[in-house]
Write a protein that holds these residues in place. Structure first.
Motif, PDB file in Angstrom:
ATOM      1  N   GLU A  35     -67.641 -34.115 -11.064  1.00  0.00           N
ATOM      2  CA  GLU A  35     -67.854 -32.667 -11.534  1.00  0.00           C
ATOM      3  C   GLU A  35     -66.851 -32.023 -11.107  1.00  0.00           C
ATOM      4  N   TYR A  36     -66.435 -32.098  -9.723  1.00  0.00           N
ATOM      5  CA  TYR A  36     -65.259 -31.274  -9.164  1.00  0.00           C
ATOM      6  C   TYR A  36     -64.015 -31.461  -9.917  1.00  0.00           C
ATOM      7  N   THR A  37     -63.678 -32.695 -10.397  1.00  0.00           N
ATOM      8  CA  THR A  37     -62.604 -33.064 -11.240  1.00  0.00           C
ATOM      9  C   THR A  37     -62.664 -32.049 -12.612  1.00  0.00           C
ATOM     10  N   ILE A  38     -63.879 -32.135 -13.264  1.00  0.00           N
ATOM     11  CA  ILE A  38     -64.218 -31.563 -14.538  1.00  0.00           C
ATOM     12  C   ILE A  38     -63.821 -30.025 -14.313  1.00  0.00           C
ATOM     13  N   LYS A  39     -64.440 -29.583 -13.283  1.00  0.00           N
ATOM     14  CA  LYS A  39     -64.457 -28.045 -13.133  1.00  0.00           C
ATOM     15  C   LYS A  39     -62.846 -27.741 -12.585  1.00  0.00           C
ATOM     16  N   ARG A  40     -62.003 -28.518 -12.007  1.00  0.00           N
ATOM     17  CA  ARG A  40     -60.678 -28.361 -11.772  1.00  0.00           C
ATOM     18  C   ARG A  40     -59.950 -28.208 -13.168  1.00  0.00           C
ATOM     19  N   TRP A  41     -60.427 -28.995 -14.072  1.00  0.00           N
ATOM     20  CA  TRP A  41     -59.577 -29.521 -15.221  1.00  0.00           C
ATOM     21  C   TRP A  41     -59.714 -27.996 -16.163  1.00  0.00           C
ATOM     22  N   LEU A  42     -61.246 -27.598 -16.028  1.00  0.00           N
ATOM     23  CA  LEU A  42     -61.226 -26.311 -16.837  1.00  0.00           C
ATOM     24  C   LEU A  42     -60.665 -25.069 -16.226  1.00  0.00           C
ATOM     25  N   ASP A  43     -60.861 -24.925 -14.842  1.00  0.00           N
ATOM     26  CA  ASP A  43     -59.834 -23.911 -14.109  1.00  0.00           C
ATOM     27  C   ASP A  43     -58.508 -24.076 -14.579  1.00  0.00           C
TER      28      ASP A  43
END
Length: 77
Positions: A35-43
């Protein structure tokens, strides 16, 4: 080719969609992204989420067409 604002908002606000994206296997380890990786990709509006394996999930979950998910860059040659 970045994600459109509409696609970014759909992913950011829909935890079920983020969970589905986390289940998509990565090439490196065969497991999904955290989830952290997905959020970083979104940011970062990373092009990782523009790969077909992710856009298919986004399309199926949201009903958005590929043209609504991706921003086309018009390069001048």
């Amino acid at each position: 080719m970045p994600l459109s604002e509409q696609a970014l908002q759909a992913i950011k606000t829909d935890s079920d969609l983020r969970a589905k994206l986390m289940l998509v296997p990565c090439k490196k380890n065969g497991k999904g992204a955290s989830e952290y990786t997905i959020k970083r990709w979104l940011d970062d509006n990373s092009d990782n989420l523009t790969k077909p394996k992710y856009t298919v999930v986004i399309t199926q979950h949201t009903g958005l067409a590929l043209e609504q998910i991706l921003i086309q860059d018009n390069a001048i040659a």
